[in-house]
Design a protein around this motif. Structure first.
Motif, short mmCIF file in Angstrom:
data_model
loop_
_atom_site.label_atom_id
_atom_site.label_comp_id
_atom_site.label_asym_id
_atom_site.label_seq_id
_atom_site.Cartn_x
_atom_site.Cartn_y
_atom_site.Cartn_z
N LEU A 110 -63.77 14.16 23.68
CA LEU A 110 -64.94 13.82 22.86
C LEU A 110 -66.20 14.39 23.48
CD1 LEU A 110 -64.07 10.12 22.05
CD2 LEU A 110 -64.03 12.03 20.48
N ALA A 127 -65.92 11.77 17.20
CA ALA A 127 -64.54 11.79 16.73
C ALA A 127 -64.37 12.66 15.50
CB ALA A 127 -64.08 10.37 16.45
N HIS A 128 -65.44 12.85 14.74
CA HIS A 128 -65.31 13.73 13.57
C HIS A 128 -65.20 15.18 14.00
CE1 HIS A 128 -66.00 10.64 10.60
NE2 HIS A 128 -66.91 10.15 11.41
N ASN A 136 -63.77 16.06 16.98
CA ASN A 136 -62.48 16.20 17.66
C ASN A 136 -61.61 15.03 17.22
OD1 ASN A 136 -60.34 16.51 19.34
ND2 ASN A 136 -61.53 16.79 21.20
N LYS A 137 -60.93 15.24 16.09
CA LYS A 137 -60.27 14.12 15.43
C LYS A 137 -59.15 13.53 16.26
CE LYS A 137 -61.67 14.51 10.76
NZ LYS A 137 -62.40 15.77 10.70
N GLY A 152 -60.38 11.35 18.87
CA GLY A 152 -60.88 10.11 18.31
C GLY A 152 -59.75 9.15 17.99
N VAL A 196 -58.96 5.45 19.80
CA VAL A 196 -58.82 4.18 19.07
C VAL A 196 -57.48 3.54 19.40
CG1 VAL A 196 -58.64 3.16 16.79
CG2 VAL A 196 -60.36 4.88 17.23
N CYS A 207 -65.39 2.64 19.72
CA CYS A 207 -64.59 3.26 18.65
C CYS A 207 -65.44 3.47 17.42
CB CYS A 207 -63.40 2.38 18.30
SG CYS A 207 -62.19 2.31 19.59
N ILE A 257 -67.99 6.35 18.06
CA ILE A 257 -67.50 7.72 18.01
C ILE A 257 -67.08 8.12 16.60
CG2 ILE A 257 -66.80 7.80 20.43
CD1 ILE A 257 -63.93 7.45 19.51
N TRP A 258 -66.77 7.15 15.76
CA TRP A 258 -66.39 7.48 14.38
C TRP A 258 -67.56 7.34 13.42
CZ3 TRP A 258 -62.38 10.11 12.74
CH2 TRP A 258 -61.22 10.14 13.53
#
Lengths: 568, 493
Positions: A363, A380-381, A383-384, A387, A391, A446, A449-450
């Motif tokens: 991330l 997270a968007h 680096n999915k 992410g 979680v 979480c 990051i999302w």
């Protein structure tokens, strides 16, 4: 010794192979080659120990292996059983994927000329951990503790920055204090018993305990060696070195230090408890009580410290302090179930924490290499897979069923229910509180990051215009929006987001927030490399899969641990 | 084909995740997608609930006592029905409401996922499965509570997590104790403490386990002193307050406690013990406390939230009577309160949406400006107060009847608390009605103040008025529901 099965050589091979492999690296002086050698050796070690583990579990045997066929007291012994083989297998597995997942960062963080040395140190680390797991000799244990310390310090320092050097110095001092204490205890032990081999030590110690004259020296010896190992495995309140060291090192180092290195000492401690001191004696001398209380305090305090952090890796590092507390609490329960729970937690934490550290690194790679929460917004968007992994790691840490953390919690509380009325309520309440604390610091991260990329422009201020004037707290919200936009990421981000926010403010229609999606592209361009290499994806997927695997099929693992502990 | 039961649980979760990934650019596309998913799921869950056989389907087996399994019974059908139907209503309401909150894509993703999670709670066959979905419910609804992502929302979110997860982990302690001393963890009418060899001599621990379960799962049902998250969670968008914090989440708490009392520990084991009296006492305290706090509160949504706190404890009080009659009362109040309170929240949301006013004294003369909205509010308020023949009276009557028949002295105190609370409810709800219809200000002042105050459009008014009509209809004719609840409470359905 002629009829010894060939596979009983595997532990010895593993130690030797890692050492020789490490020593071969200076001949190449090339990071990439060193990495290949390192990976090959890790795979070999993993496969060998796995075969050994399968064999030992199915036969239910254990063995002692004399190095060079010299019998004690001159020779050096290795002792293997299902427990040791299981731990060694998992260690090799985790180490392999932790290096694979962080390899992008290793090449970025470590100066080019020193990269091969990094992998050399990894080899030494693996070798020393396997030796700690298998050794049957207290002095060999001490030697490998020192090797382990030095290698661990080196992999922290390898990321050449002021921060890591300070962290390494702290780490070195605390670590040497720990091994010094261990050595002191060992010297005393040798002095009063005249043995260093675990097998010969136990009868002498039991004899002494029976005569009741040696209580004081035995208490001192047990306390000092245990304390030494506790310092090295960062049991609260000896944890002060950990967040710095684990928080500032490169991702692979943090992952391996947190996931494995801390556990190496704990496994040694567990072996000593069973094979040298015996649990009954430890309980009589109140050593387990002390461990238990410190473990409980660590569970809570580690999480409270983590709650205060705004740096994702330091937070994860403090979470390790809490998890180490869990393990020591399990050991302190002083029962078969407690020990099983602690052993299981070693495994579940060993596969969860590296995933969290690697995900945090992934991330940060897409957020300007910053680990601060405010810079990781929406990471997270970008680096999915990281992410998702973060979680899942977080849910596992909270102990939600289907994840690896849940069986741990299950076994710890079973252990509590089978223990006395002093420990039972303490453990149960500590587990409940610590679960909540874990949730409190992991879940907001979480969500952070999302976060959607467009959120800075979309606080309360985005009402439809016919009523926004009467909206309570409006000026405050707008202010917060601007502060947020400015605090977002490096300066260039702030500019792009600020501009976007302005553009957005002019857009009366509330559907306008989709406008902002093109800022995504700007991010990518700015960083050039995102670090989402195939190796990273593979490692994340494997960690996620193994987390679910352990969370669902924990039964067989637990059986193996039970068998292994019986044979210790 | 009991595996079909997985569909209402996992279909919305998958579709919600897909929505996160799809990230529709057009609002209309998203609305079609969400309504198809939600309606399809409602239809499927209702059809499955009515047709599937009552057998257990095990998804994952950990050990012989522990598994993730699903099973239907009467109680799960009641809870599932309430949730499924109200979810659809709330979805249409949120289409309109969420226009002014923004971040609709994220909102509807988690809104859809929560539906599946709540179905998971409803259909779980044992405590571990319920615990799994109970924790997931906190996780799935957290982004909804923290929707605005400002300081207030994130502190409310943290409070929500702290309370809910701590509660669930105390529930976990109870699960461990039950696992050790009970025959199994499967929900069995009458309880699982059937193995006397395991139980004898450990009664105090098991009773402590019940206390842990009651207060642990009771956090979501806002039992005193763990109620505080509910008023704070009012910072969430109103559809969340309406659906989750008046119906789904809090009823999940009630549902869990019903399971714990009647299907795990067993009413026989608990009744007459100190544990029963302690929990009943706390429910009685919460009834009065919640109503008094509602009277003090001037913010409409927080006033309704405190009213929810009080009403949830009506159900808890009824459940702690620990007779089948008590369960009937609890279930009846669960249904009636859900319908009434979701409508009241819809009204509050409509007011906030159209005017941005959030306080009680800003509502002067609204009866004239927002006639449809205020009619819904007035009728549902009277229902909640318990004015015959509207909805609330039936459940209060059933609860009082159960309390009297139980012959527990404390239960009589509970009836007194119900009466006091009814009085307080009248005060705090009628204050709004009186302000709306009999304003103190003159006509000219009002005309100026409420210049652009109008009823919202059909997406909002139809759900409100529809639910109001439903509440009137079944207030007059509650028999079919009561019959079903009686069958369930006696273990026959």
């Amino acid at each position: 010794m002629h009829d010894m099965p060939f596979i009983y050589n595997f532990p010895f091979f593993s130690i030797l192979l890692t050492l020789i492999g490490g020593m071969s690296m200076p001949f190449f002086r090339n990071g990439r080659v060193a990495q290949k050698i390192n990976m090959g050796i890790i795979i070999a070690v993993g496969v060998m120990n796995f075969i050994l583990f399968c064999n030992l579990v199915s036969t239910g045997e254990h063995f002692t292996y004399m190095m060079g066929h010299f019998p004690a007291p001159w020779g050096n012994e290795i002792r293997g059983g299902p427990f040791e083989a299981l731990m060694a297998t998992v260690f090799a597995f985790v180490m392999g994927f932790a290096i694979l997942g962080g390899v992008f960062n290793i090449y970025e963080d470590v100066p080019k000329k020193k990269q091969y040395l990094y992998f050399l140190m990894m080899n030494l680390l693996l070798s020393s951990m396997i030796a700690l797991i298998y050794t049957n000799d207290m002095f060999t244990a001490y030697v490998f503790i020192e090797i382990n310390t030095l290698a661990a310090c080196a992999i922290v320092m390898s990321k050449d920055s002021g921060e890591t050097i300070v962290a390494t110095i702290r780490y070195l001092i605390m670590s040497l204090l720990g091994s010094g204490l261990f050595l002191m205890g060992l010297a005393l032990l040798y002095n009063i018993t005249g043995h260093l081999l675990m097998e010969s030590l136990q009868p002498v110690i039991l004899q002494m305990a029976e005569s009741e004259q040696y209580y004081l020296p035995l208490t001192v010896v047990f306390a000092v060696t245990t304390l030494g190992l506790c310092v090295k495995s960062a049991l609260y309140p000896f944890h002060s070195w950990l967040p710095g060291a684990h928080g500032s090192a490169t991702s692979s180092s943090s992952a391996i230090l947190s996931g494995l290195v801390l556990k190496g000492y704990i496994i040694l401690l567990m072996k000593m408890m069973y094979r040298v001191y015996t649990p009954e004696l430890l309980a009589k001398l109140h050593i387990t009580d002390a461990i238990f209380v410190l473990g409980i305090i660590g569970m809570i305090m580690g999480s409270i410290h983590a709650l205060r952090e705004r740096h994702i890796k330091r937070m994860t590092a403090y979470s390790s302090v809490a998890q180490i507390g869990y393990i020591f609490m399990g050991i302190g329960l002083n029962s078969e179930v407690g020990m099983m729970a602690a052993s299981f937690h070693i495994l579940s934490h060993a596969i969860t924490k590296p995933m969290l550290f690697l995900a945090a690194g992934g991330l940060a790679n897409v957020s300007g290499h910053s680990y601060e929460f405010k810079d990781l917004k929406g990471a997270a968007h970008r680096n999915k897979i990281a992410g998702v992994a973060f979680v899942i790691g977080a849910l596992s840490m909270i102990g939600i069923p289907l994840f690896a953390g849940f069986p741990s919690k299950l076994f710890f509380s079973t252990g509590a229910l089978h223990s006395d009325y002093f420990r039972m309520p303490l453990v149960l309440i500590a587990l409940a509180v610590s679960t909540a604390l874990n949730a409190l610091y992991y879940l907001p991260v979480c969500i952070n990051i999302w976060r959607m990329k467009d959120e800075p422009g979309h606080g309360h201020g985005h009402g439809s215009d016919d009523h926004s004037a009467s909206h309570g707290g409006e000026p405050e919200a707008v202010h917060a929006v601007h502060a947020e936009a400015l605090g977002h990421g490096s300066i260039s981000h702030a500019v792009s987001h600020g501009a976007a926010a302005v553009a957005d403010a002019g857009h009366a229609d509330s559907g306008g927030h989709e406008l902002l999606h093109d800022t995504d592209g700007a991010h990518e361009m700015h960083h050039g490399k995102t670090g989402i290499t195939p190796a990273f994806v593979v490692s994340m997927v494997v960690f996620i899969a193994s987390n679910f695997g352990l969370g669902i099929f924990y039964g067989p693992v637990m059986d193996a641990i039970r068998k292994g502990l019986e044979l210790l | 084909m009991p595996f079909l039961l997985l569909i209402p649980v996992f279909f919305p979760i998958a579709m919600g995740l897909a929505l996160l990934a799809l990230n529709f650019k057009e609002r209309a596309q998203r609305q079609i997608y969400v309504s198809i998913v939600i309606i399809a799921n409602m239809v499927m869950s209702i059809v499955f609930m009515l047709t599937l056989p009552r057998t257990t389907f095990t998804l994952v087996r950990f050990t012989d006592k522990l598994s993730i399994s699903f099973k239907l019974d009467g109680l799960s059908i009641v809870f599932g029905m309430i949730v499924s139907i109200l979810w659809v209503v709330a979805t249409f309401y949120s289409f309109e409401y969420m226009k002014h909150e923004g971040k609709e894509n994220k909102f509807f993703s988690f809104f859809t996922m929560s539906f599946g999670v709540v179905c998971g709670i409803a259909f779980s066959a044992n405590l571990i499965t319920m615990y799994l979905f109970y924790e997931l419910l906190t996780v799935a609804t957290l982004p909804l509570v923290m929707h605005a992502m400002d300081k207030r929302a994130s502190s409310a979110g943290k409070k929500y997590v702290a309370f809910s997860i701590t509660g669930a982990s105390f529930g976990f302690i109870a699960i461990m104790i039950l696992m050790n001393f009970g025959a199994s963890l499967d929900f069995t009418y009458g309880g699982v403490l059937t193995n006397m060899a395991l139980l004898t001599g450990h009664e105090p621990i098991v009773q402590i386990g019940y206390i842990c379960a009651f207060f642990g799962f009771g956090v979501k049902a806002a039992i005193f002193p763990f109620y505080n998250w509910l008023p704070s969670a009012g910072v969430a968008p109103t559809p969340v307050s309406a659906l989750l914090h008046a119906v789904a989440v809090v009823n999940a708490g009630i549902f869990a406690i019903t399971r714990v009392i009647y299907y795990c520990f067993g009413a026989d084991f608990l009744s007459g013990t100190w544990a029963q009296y302690l929990t009943m006492f706390m429910a009685i305290v919460t009834i009065v406390f919640g109503s008094s706090m509602a009277l003090r509160e001037n913010h409409i949504k927080r006033r309704l939230a405190y009213s929810t706190v009080s009403n949830l404890s009506y159900m808890l009080f009824s459940l702690t009577i620990m007779t089948p009659e008590g369960m009937v009362g609890g279930l009846a109040h669960m249904l009636f309160h859900s319908v009434l309170k979701i409508t009241l929240f819809f009204v509050a949301g409509a007011i906030i949406y159209k005017t941005g006013r959030e306080y009680v004294d800003q509502l002067e003369g609204f009866g004239r400006s927002m006639p449809k909205t205020m009619i819904a509010f007035s009728i549902c308020s009277m229902g909640l107060i318990g004015i015959p023949p509207l909805m609330g009276i039936t459940s209060k009557w059933l609860i009082s009847k159960a309390a009297v028949e139980s012959q527990i002295p404390l239960a009589i105190v509970g009836i007194a608390a119900l009466i006091v609370s009814a009085l307080l409810t009248t005060l705090y709800l009628f204050e709004i009605i009186i302000k709306a219809y009999f304003p103190a200000k003159s006509k000219e002042e009002l005309a100026e103040a409420n210049m652009d105050v109008k009823d919202p459009n059909g997406l909002m008014t139809i759900p409100m008025l529809g639910l109001t009509a439903f509440s009137v209809l079944f207030g007059i004719w509650p028999d079919p529901f009561i019959k079903i609840f009686e069958l369930i409470s006696y273990g026959a359905f």
